[in-house]
Design a protein around this motif. Structure first.
Motif, mmCIF file in Angstrom:
data_model
loop_
_atom_site.group_PDB
_atom_site.id
_atom_site.type_symbol
_atom_site.label_atom_id
_atom_site.label_comp_id
_atom_site.label_asym_id
_atom_site.label_seq_id
_atom_site.Cartn_x
_atom_site.Cartn_y
_atom_site.Cartn_z
ATOM 1 N N TRP A 163 -24.717 8.927 74.717
ATOM 2 C CA TRP A 163 -25.744 8.147 74.011
ATOM 3 C C TRP A 163 -27.140 8.591 74.423
ATOM 4 O O TRP A 163 -28.061 8.617 73.594
ATOM 5 N N HIS A 219 -27.532 -1.163 70.042
ATOM 6 C CA HIS A 219 -26.188 -0.996 70.632
ATOM 7 C C HIS A 219 -26.269 -0.933 72.155
ATOM 8 O O HIS A 219 -25.475 -1.591 72.859
ATOM 9 N N LEU A 220 -27.208 -0.144 72.683
ATOM 10 C CA LEU A 220 -27.328 -0.009 74.124
ATOM 11 C C LEU A 220 -27.774 -1.309 74.779
ATOM 12 O O LEU A 220 -27.348 -1.632 75.894
ATOM 13 N N ILE A 262 -27.944 11.767 72.485
ATOM 14 C CA ILE A 262 -28.105 11.496 71.052
ATOM 15 C C ILE A 262 -29.474 10.885 70.770
ATOM 16 O O ILE A 262 -30.220 11.351 69.891
ATOM 17 N N ILE A 263 -29.821 9.847 71.505
ATOM 18 C CA ILE A 263 -31.087 9.171 71.240
ATOM 19 C C ILE A 263 -32.271 10.031 71.680
ATOM 20 O O ILE A 263 -33.357 9.958 71.087
ATOM 21 N N THR A 305 -29.302 2.563 67.574
ATOM 22 C CA THR A 305 -28.770 2.988 68.864
ATOM 23 C C THR A 305 -29.301 2.124 69.997
ATOM 24 O O THR A 305 -28.559 1.749 70.919
ATOM 25 N N ALA A 358 -32.145 5.237 62.866
ATOM 26 C CA ALA A 358 -31.053 5.620 63.761
ATOM 27 C C ALA A 358 -31.379 5.248 65.208
ATOM 28 O O ALA A 358 -30.502 4.779 65.958
#
Length: 420
Positions: free
Chosen positions: A24, A247-248, A27-28, A244, A240
């Motif tokens: 993650w 979610h985190l 990605i971020i 994210t 996006a």
């Protein structure tokens, strides 16, 4: 580096202020880098805010956001990643200021930022005896961390732009080099490379990767891009990032509960040395590739290829036809300005003034980009044809090994298109 947990000098300990390095995280990080590039371009070019004003704006925003981040006593995903987005834009703009306003060659800015980053790491390690992000639990360590992050973005921008200058690759193809180097870094890490070294190498490489992805998505179809535009690309990636971060924040999968330096210590010195040799081979191979592409950088750019099709306007058959369309469709003041800037480049080339030619080329590029929207609307075909004549001029005078014949050929074609 130390192989045991290092006690911070500061008496005031905080909870670890940065996230765990998981999938993650990467990605971020790439998402933030991409949106930073596209959003800066949108404000600077599309809104016409200007490079200097955009730099001043984001420097102020960076100061505010970083103050909030440093004031927090624990890792807050939204605040941390907002800081990364802003520092991504700010570091990029600092490099752009040097390149576009001060005419500093990209190889010089790349070298300066590399030396500066080495100095930051050297002072950081000398004081704290660790560079591990698993132990950002004091104000000094956090200050070193964000300074290093800022310099990595500036360095990544300079080296990424320098690579594009040396290669002349399209936005899509340009993604492959940093992506490949990141993949090799992962392989070397798995093979025993020092985790801290692997982390910072990958961290630097995500900057050109994210920027190239942003350029590919924002560039028009005629230039080999996806045609989303800077605003469209920014909105997609901001969405996006937001998803994210939510979610985190909920899952807390990236929270480091127990700060430690032990995770940064390799256990097999022989494997680490072999992996370090692998990094050296990777660096040499990359340098060889760039040297090869730079030795023949502009052959295809100077070919008499037909102008790409446009959704509106005419596609001229040659320079004479393009000049006729330019005179008909473009304002006389614009034509005079572009012609004068081209003449300034020619004069500098004739005088053997490499720096002057590069500076004049930057002025031409800035003036052309500032009028891109209006001129494209006036006649897309004519704009595209002239743009194809400007790009080889920029590349010819900015290469690290200028060739007079190449410069003369590019300038002659541009002059014929603008001046008839």
């Amino acid at each position: 580096m130390s192989t045991t947990t290092t006690r911070p000098r500061s008496a005031t300990l905080l909870l670890n202020k940065v996230p765990e390095v998981t999938l993650w995280f990467w990605i971020i990080k790439i998402l933030c880098t991409t949106v930073g590039e596209s959003f800066a371009d949108y404000i600077n070019e599309t809104l016409g805010f200007g490079l200097t004003n955009t730099t001043l704006l984001f420097t102020a925003v960076f100061a505010v956001v970083l103050t909030a981040q440093v004031s927090a006593r624990r890792y807050v995903p939204g605040l941390y990643w907002l800081t990364v987005v802003v520092v991504s834009v700010t570091g990029t703009l600092y490099t752009d200021i040097l390149t576009d306003r001060q005419a500093v060659p990209l190889w010089i800015s790349s070298t300066v930022f590399a030396v500066l980053l080495a100095a930051v790491f050297g002072i950081w390690f000398a004081r704290e005896r660790t560079l591990s992000i698993h132990s950002i639990v004091t104000r000094p360590r956090e200050a070193f961390y964000w300074l290093a992050v800022l310099v990595t973005f500036a360095l990544g921008t300079a080296t990424g732009d320098w690579t594009l200058t040396l290669t002349g690759w399209s936005p899509g193809v340009s993604v492959l080099l940093p992506a490949t180097l990141i993949g090799l870094t992962v392989v070397l890490w798995r093979s025993g490379a020092h985790p801290v070294l692997s982390f910072w190498v990958a961290y630097i490489l995500t900057r050109p990767l994210g920027a190239n992805i942003g350029d590919f998505l924002a560039s028009p179809h005629a230039d080999g891009g996806a045609g989303l535009g800077t605003l469209g690309t920014s909105l997609v990636f901001l969405g996006a990032i937001l998803a994210t971060v939510v979610h985190l924040s909920v899952s807390r999968v990236d929270v480091i509960d127990t700060p430690t330096d032990a995770a940064a210590a390799p256990t097999d010195r022989s494997r680490e040395q072999r992996a370090l040799a692998g990094f050296a081979v990777m660096a040499v191979a990359t340098a060889a590739l760039l040297t090869y592409t730079d030795s023949r950088p502009h052959v295809s750019a100077l070919d008499d290829a037909p102008a790409p099709s446009c959704s509106s306007g005419s596609a001229p058959a040659d320079d004479a036809a393009a000049h006729g369309l330019v005179v008909t469709a473009f304002p006389a003041d614009d034509i005079a300005r572009f012609t004068g800037l081209t003449a300034a480049i020619t004069s500098a080339v004739d005088a053997g003034d490499t720096a002057g030619a590069a500076a004049a080329a930057t002025d031409l590029e800035t003036a052309w980009d500032d009028r891109a929207d209006a001129l494209t609307a006036a006649d897309c075909g004519a704009w595209t044809y002239v743009d194809q004549r400007i790009d080889p001029v920029l590349a010819a005078v900015r290469t690290s090994t200028p060739d007079r014949a190449t410069e003369d050929a590019a300038l002659a074609r541009l002059t014929a298109t603008l001046g008839g």
